[in-house]
Write an enzyme that holds these catalytic residues in place. Structure first.
Site, PDB file in Angstrom:
ATOM      1  N   LYS A   1       0.837  -1.199   0.000  1.00  5.95           N
ATOM      2  CA  LYS A   1       0.000   0.000   0.000  1.00  5.95           C
ATOM      3  C   LYS A   1       0.873   1.250   0.000  1.00  5.95           C
ATOM      4  O   LYS A   1       2.005   1.220   0.488  1.00  5.95           O
ATOM      5  CB  LYS A   1      -0.866   0.030   1.277  1.00  5.95           C
TER       6      LYS A   1
ATOM      7  N   ARG B   1     -10.178 -11.634   2.091  1.00  8.00           N
ATOM      8  CA  ARG B   1     -11.025 -12.691   1.519  1.00  8.00           C
ATOM      9  C   ARG B   1     -10.339 -14.054   1.602  1.00  8.00           C
ATOM     10  O   ARG B   1     -11.004 -15.088   1.711  1.00  8.00           O
ATOM     11  CB  ARG B   1     -11.409 -12.314   0.084  1.00  8.00           C
TER      12      ARG B   1
HETATM   13  N1  BES Z   1      -8.133  -3.836   4.420  1.00  9.38           N
HETATM   14  C1  BES Z   1      -8.283  -3.427   3.073  1.00  9.38           C
HETATM   15  C2  BES Z   1      -9.586  -2.661   2.832  1.00  9.38           C
HETATM   16  C3  BES Z   1      -9.665  -1.292   3.443  1.00  9.38           C
HETATM   17  C4  BES Z   1      -9.245  -0.194   2.740  1.00  9.38           C
HETATM   18  C5  BES Z   1     -10.232  -1.123   4.688  1.00  9.38           C
HETATM   19  C6  BES Z   1      -9.356   1.068   3.302  1.00  9.38           C
HETATM   20  C7  BES Z   1     -10.337   0.133   5.249  1.00  9.38           C
HETATM   21  C8  BES Z   1      -9.898   1.230   4.550  1.00  9.38           C
HETATM   22  C9  BES Z   1      -8.284  -4.653   2.173  1.00  9.38           C
HETATM   23  O1  BES Z   1      -7.496  -5.706   2.585  1.00  9.38           O
HETATM   24  C10 BES Z   1      -7.750  -4.213   0.854  1.00  9.38           C
HETATM   25  O2  BES Z   1      -6.609  -3.849   0.789  1.00  9.38           O
HETATM   26  N2  BES Z   1      -8.578  -4.249  -0.185  1.00  9.38           N
HETATM   27  C11 BES Z   1      -8.200  -3.839  -1.469  1.00  9.38           C
HETATM   28  C12 BES Z   1      -8.702  -4.851  -2.454  1.00  9.38           C
HETATM   29  C13 BES Z   1      -8.151  -4.686  -3.843  1.00  9.38           C
HETATM   30  C14 BES Z   1      -6.668  -4.979  -3.865  1.00  9.38           C
HETATM   31  C15 BES Z   1      -8.885  -5.625  -4.773  1.00  9.38           C
HETATM   32  C16 BES Z   1      -8.816  -2.476  -1.729  1.00  9.38           C
HETATM   33  O3  BES Z   1      -9.940  -2.236  -1.305  1.00  9.38           O
HETATM   34  O4  BES Z   1      -8.136  -1.643  -2.316  1.00  9.38           O
HETATM   35 MN    MN Z   2      -5.484  -5.489   1.955  1.00 10.86          MN
END
Ligand code: BES
Ligand code: MN
Ligand code: ZN
Length: 488
Positions: free
Chosen positions: A266, A340
């Site tokens: 990230k 997931r």
């Molecule tokens: N934990 C994150 C989702 C999230 C993002 C929660 C911002 C709270 C605030 C999750 O694991 C994630 O990174 N999801 C990705 C999925 C994508 C790579 C398909 C996302 O939402 O960007």
């Molecule tokens: Mn994630």
């Protein structure tokens, strides 16, 4: 937790007096009494502030009567139309306005049940995570320590209180867990805190790395493999049904104690928020504590998938294929879509081991749900209209609101992989939906709902009954679901 006491209406001699006032109401009872004692100053102040008792309105009058530091009027809206939620909000506003004194006397009016919920709102709003503040000056600390609820039927309010206190304790457990930084709350530490819940009569079992390897939790372990902190799967059981053999209701939580994104890392800005990527699991722990504390007449199981998602020399790579506990293979095209993977194994394990009446999972699963719904509604996905309806109603009643989004074949197809049974991402369009479709592949056709709480688990500003920070969204909603539909 604030101390709560109950007594018959009488003017306090000190502290803060909070009058919950309905729209269009005229002074009577304690309100009239304190106004008289102030020589009409309160009535003049309320008129000057155009206070009409509207929902969300409030007005503070400083030292109107000797001994009383403040009188605070809190608007309820039309009293006839006010539900428990409105009383909770009024209690929350009362607590927010009462930080400067040790004792608040709360005059909620309404029924005994409504008065008890006003007290709950006050208690919930007064929460604070202050474990790591070592240098606050005493004069800067909130002083409020005690709420005296005054009501004609104070004995009845007192009887209604323990169930609500149980709810507050569970909410606070969740908020404490979610607020903990990730260097403290590792999967192992989280599991240890769950083990402490045996004190409440819960049965707690923890699976470690070895056990999960043996079972073949390839999806969950794929996420965990980059971290120096070993994963844990926590199973919490509550046996409260009179008939022992009644099948349990089941709750499954995503517990990523920190989500860096892994090798698909990230961006730096805001990454610290990912300490609360375990909020789903934190909510399940808090919920199980509530069920135990209030001796709910239900059999329930909570499953927490606890891992840390880190980049390292041992981390999963984009393109890796993992074999989940269900036997289905997953091509991991983005290591940041890790929740997931954790839930895939936890859900399969849950249905296989417990044969539950339904499963509800909670997860801070997608950023896309924040784009879709913002911070006030959580996303609801379900393969069962009845369950979805019950959840939606429980959400309205508790103020933890849900909005249902679709599941459909067209979205499921977006998970097609060239080399495995599926890939773990479906692309940007409908990102929350394809994530839900992915989970659905691991519920084995059982009654199930998924709550995407990424937008609601943490608040960046104070809300009615939730101070800024961890909200414990879902604890009250699911407790209400159980209480309304699944107890004997
Ligand atoms: N934990 C994150 C989702 C999230 C993002 C929660 C911002 C709270 C605030 C999750 O694991 C994630 O990174 N999801 C990705 C999925 C994508 C790579 C398909 C996302 O939402 O960007
Ligand atoms: Mn994630
Ligand atoms: Zn995550």
């Amino acid at each position: 937790m604030l101390e709560v006491a109950f007594s018959k209406p009488a003017l306090p001699k000190s502290g803060i007096l909070v009058l919950v006032i309905g729209e269009g109401e005229k002074p009577e009872g304690l309100w009239a009494e304190v106004d008289k004692a102030s020589g009409g100053q309160i009535a003049r102040a309320l008129a000057a502030a155009s206070f009409k008792g509207k929902r969300g309105q409030s007005c503070t009058v400083l030292a109107p009567v000797s001994g009383i530091a403040r009188v605070v009027a809190v608007g309820l809206g039309k009293r006839d139309a006010a539900g428990l939620r409105e009383y909770e909000e009024a209690g929350g506003a009362a607590a927010a306005a009462s930080a400067t004194q040790e004792v608040m006397t709360l005059v909620p009016g309404g029924s005994a049940e409504q008065a008890a919920h006003a007290a709950l709102g006050a208690v919930l709003r007064a929460y604070r995570f202050d474990k790591y503040r070592t240098k606050e000056k005493p004069e800067d600390l909130p002083k409020l320590a005690r709420v005296a609820v005054v009501h004609e039927e104070h004995a009845k309010v007192k009887v209604a209180w323990p169930e609500l206190a149980a709810v507050a304790e569970g909410v606070f457990l969740t908020r404490d867990l979610v607020s903990e930084p990730a260097n403290v709350l590792t999967p192992d530490e989280f599991a240890k805190r769950c083990e402490e819940l045996t004190e409440l009569g819960l049965k707690v079992n923890v699976l470690g790395l070895k056990e999960m390897k043996k079972l073949g939790f390839g999806a969950l372990l794929g996420v965990a493999q980059g971290s120096a902190n070993e994963p844990r799967l926590v199973v919490i059981e509550w046996h409260g049904a009179a008939k022992k053999k009644v099948k349990p209701v089941a709750f499954v939580g995503k517990g990523v104690t920190f989500d860096t994104g892994g090798i698909s890392i990230k961006p730096a800005a805001g990454m610290e928020d990912m300490k609360w990527d375990m909020a789903g699991a934190g909510t399940v722990a808090g919920l199980m504590a509530v069920l135990a504390r209030r001796h709910a007449k239900v059999n329930a199981v909570g499953i927490l998938g606890l891992v840390e998602n880190m980049p390292s020399g041992t981390a999963m790579r984009p393109g890796d294929v993992v074999t989940s506990y269900s036997g289905q293979t997953v091509e991991v095209l983005n290591t940041d879509a890790e929740g997931r993977l954790v839930l895939a194994d936890a859900l399969w394990y849950c249905q296989e081991r417990f044969d539950p009446r339904f499963m509800v999972n909670l997860a801070t699963l997608t950023g896309a749900i924040i784009i879709a719904l913002g911070h006030d509604y959580a996303g609801l996905f379900s393969n069962d209209d009845g369950l979805a309806q019950k959840l939606t109603e429980a959400g309205e009643a508790t103020g933890e609101k849900l909005w249902r989004l679709p599941l459909a074949e067209v979205y499921d197809k977006m998970l097609k992989s060239d080399i495995a049974d599926m890939k773990n991402i479906g692309g940007r369009p409908g990102g929350s939906i394809t994530a839900a479709q992915f989970l659905q592949r691991f519920v084995n056709g059982r009654r199930w709902a998924h709550l995407d709480i990424a937008g609601t688990a943490w608040a960046s500003k104070d809300n009615a009954v939730t101070p800024k920070g961890a909200s414990a969204f879902g604890v009250r909603l699911l407790d209400r679901l159980v209480a309304t539909h699944f107890e004997e």
